[in-house]
Design a protein around this motif. Structure first.
Motif, PDB file in Angstrom:
ATOM      1  N   ARG A   1      38.231  35.310  33.379  1.00  0.00           N
ATOM      2  CA  ARG A   1      39.062  35.072  34.566  1.00  0.00           C
ATOM      3  C   ARG A   1      39.044  36.266  35.510  1.00  0.00           C
TER       4      ARG A   1
ATOM      5  N   TYR B   1      47.794  39.924  40.436  1.00  0.00           N
ATOM      6  CA  TYR B   1      47.361  38.600  40.921  1.00  0.00           C
ATOM      7  C   TYR B   1      46.280  38.788  41.980  1.00  0.00           C
ATOM      8  N   ASN B   2      45.077  38.324  41.658  1.00  0.00           N
ATOM      9  CA  ASN B   2      43.972  38.524  42.608  1.00  0.00           C
ATOM     10  C   ASN B   2      43.752  37.330  43.524  1.00  0.00           C
ATOM     11  N   GLY B   3      44.313  36.179  43.143  1.00  0.00           N
ATOM     12  CA  GLY B   3      44.183  34.986  43.972  1.00  0.00           C
ATOM     13  C   GLY B   3      42.847  34.287  43.800  1.00  0.00           C
TER      14      GLY B   3
ATOM     15  N   MET C   1      48.522  30.700  39.062  1.00  0.00           N
ATOM     16  CA  MET C   1      47.421  31.411  39.711  1.00  0.00           C
ATOM     17  C   MET C   1      46.865  30.634  40.900  1.00  0.00           C
ATOM     18  N   GLN C   2      47.138  29.329  40.927  1.00  0.00           N
ATOM     19  CA  GLN C   2      46.605  28.530  42.027  1.00  0.00           C
ATOM     20  C   GLN C   2      47.461  28.681  43.279  1.00  0.00           C
TER      21      GLN C   2
ATOM     22  N   ASP D   1      40.834  35.758  38.508  1.00  0.00           N
ATOM     23  CA  ASP D   1      41.970  35.527  39.411  1.00  0.00           C
ATOM     24  C   ASP D   1      43.209  36.352  39.055  1.00  0.00           C
TER      25      ASP D   1
ATOM     26  N   ASN E   1      45.994  26.841  34.956  1.00  0.00           N
ATOM     27  CA  ASN E   1      46.460  27.629  36.096  1.00  0.00           C
ATOM     28  C   ASN E   1      47.610  28.571  35.789  1.00  0.00           C
TER      29      ASN E   1
ATOM     30  N   PRO F   1      47.758  37.403  47.021  1.00  0.00           N
ATOM     31  CA  PRO F   1      46.643  38.069  46.351  1.00  0.00           C
ATOM     32  C   PRO F   1      46.716  39.582  46.581  1.00  0.00           C
TER      33      PRO F   1
END
Lengths: 391, 108
Positions: A172, A389-391, A267-268, A174, A200, A319
């Motif tokens: 992952r 959280y990277n998005g 994460m979404q 994200d 998610n 993000p």
């Protein structure tokens, strides 16, 4: 007094008249239980009696006896290496040579014949006292060993439930997550946990159990399991804590409790749902380097009051934003001047952490706390969990 | 930590000062249980001198609250310093304990 501090006195002499004489002279002490005599007639019998009566603490032995004499007995006793077994040698008056040998072989004291019973009483009392001190020290030593064993069990329980492989979800990109716990010497009850609820949503938890040792470790393991089990079902954060609370209330002995922060990061969408049972509010580390506290929900610790409702609240992350969870071992670490690390120091450190990775955030804070508390024994577990959280 | 007790009206007042933490909570626990078992049903804890409380300390207070409430008594706290009050608020204790600003109110 405990049974283990009842000390028997063994008289070893081939003179058969000695037994009635001693029983007569010390009848008072025997009646009150102050003295408890065992009789043997040579060294071999004495060794046999030691096996039969392990509570013998004093041996009063003649030197010249058939089968095994007193000096040989002393050598055998030395091999037993029992520091709380004392031997007093009885020798003929003026027999310095044998007395010297006896003392060199580990005799505690000596008496000369004919026996002066007043002197014998003083000698017995002095030796008894010494034996009791030794036995108590030994007993305390054994207790310490068993306490240390308990602490090890508690530590194993605690260490066993913490996820330790990082990154835990290698595919992952994200999000990143990193956590670390530095256990205090005396095992406390901090824990962290995280798990994917679905593709998610990531559930993440930090908790701090009040109390120490095995009961706290068990309470912690139960708390973690309950939250994980309800969390994995996808229940809202507040409902998870409420469910865990009701079950923990049945487990809680003398008001042991746990503070818990449970977050569910989507994460979404970037939405973080959370519930907080009396835990220090975490920080949001914004992408631009500013920090914010996660608003309190005002709910109480888990494990003490059943049928409490727990609220779920929500915040949005963008993000590049991150979250930092910690336990009070961080902010309540003391330095040599007896001052706490405090939230202010933590906040100003966090403000220097723009663009840091989850791993680096945790490592830098842990290092700063340990530098601050240099030379002071750590009194509480120090636990940090960072989510980016990277998005 | 120092624990002293006095009487004020119907109330047994317990003064806490210093730090209540893992190293000494047992001492307070023993005392409180002693009072409760001896039949004290109205206890006010004056925290004006309390500078620090750890989770073990909170547990002891919680235990006392539960025991006294179960016996139909009262367990009040007063005079919390700001940092202690903050810990209480974070732990959600302000909704469980009756916390007063002054000893007079706590023992009224």
């Amino acid at each position: 007094m405990d049974d283990q501090f009842n000390v028997k006195i063994m008289v070893v002499d081939d003179e058969v008249d000695l037994e009635p004489l001693i029983r007569q002279k010390f009848r008072k002490q025997i009646r009150t239980g102050e003295y408890d005599f065992v009789f043997a007639h040579n060294g071999l019998e004495a060794l046999a009696s030691l096996i039969e009566f392990p509570d013998i603490g004093i041996i009063l032995s003649d030197i010249n006896m058939p089968e095994m004499d007193g000096l040989t007995l002393l050598t055998k006793l030395k091999e037993l290496k029992n520091p709380s077994l004392k031997t007093v040698i009885v020798s003929a008056y003026g027999d310095m040579e044998n007395i010297r040998v006896a003392m060199n072989r580990g005799a505690f004291d000596f008496l000369t014949k004919p026996i002066n019973f007043d002197d014998l009483e003083i000698t017995i009392n002095k030796t008894l006292e010494e034996t009791l001190i030794q036995r108590k020290a030994l007993h305390e030593h054994d207790q310490l060993i068993s306490i240390r064993h308990d602490l090890n069990v508690a530590r194993e329980i605690q260490q066993g439930i913490l996820p330790k492989t990082f990154p835990p979800f290698p595919g992952r990109t994200d999000f990143e997550i990193f956590a670390n716990m530095v256990a205090a010497k005396e095992v406390g009850g901090d824990f962290y946990d995280f798990f994917m609820i679905d593709n998610n949503r990531l559930g993440f938890v930090i908790g701090d159990v009040s109390g120490k040792g095995i009961p706290a470790a068990i309470f912690m393991a139960v708390s973690r399991t309950l939250i994980r089990a309800t969390g994995l079902k996808g229940m809202p954060a507040g409902e998870c804590l409420q469910y865990a609370n009701n079950l923990l209330c049945n487990e809680s002995v003398s008001c042991m409790f746990v503070t818990v922060f449970y977050g569910i990061m989507n994460m979404q969408t970037g939405e973080m749902e959370y519930a907080n049972a009396g835990h220090n509010p975490p920080y949001v580390l914004k992408k631009d380097g500013t920090i914010e506290m996660v608003p309190s929900t005002g709910d109480i610790i888990l494990g003490c009051f059943d049928d409490q409702p727990f609220k779920s609240a929500k915040i949005m992350l963008s993000p590049g934003d991150g979250i930092l969870l910690f336990t009070d071992g961080v902010t309540e670490a003391f330095n040599k001047a007896d001052e706490v690390y405090g939230e202010e120091r933590l906040e100003s450190l966090l403000q220097t952490m723009k663009d840091f990775s989850a791993n680096k955030i945790v490592t830098v804070i842990a290092d700063d706390v340990s530098e601050y508390a240099m030379g002071v024994a750590q009194s509480d577990d120090i636990t940090l969990l960072s989510l980016k959280y990277n998005g | 930590m120092e624990v002293t007790d006095t009487k004020k009206g119907d109330y047994l007042v317990i003064n806490l000062s210093g730090r209540l933490d893992t190293s000494n909570y047992g001492e307070l626990e023993k005392k409180l249980i002693g009072f409760i078992e001896a039949g004290d049903k109205k206890i006010a804890v004056d925290c004006s001198g309390l500078v620090y409380i750890s989770s073990s300390g909170l547990r002891v207070l919680l235990m006392a609250l539960k025991k006294i409430t179960a016996a139909g008594g009262k367990f009040h706290l007063c005079c919390l310093q700001d940092n202690i009050r903050e810990i209480f608020e974070i732990a959600g204790f302000t909704s469980i304990f009756r916390v007063f600003d002054t000893l007079d109110e706590a023992t009224a």
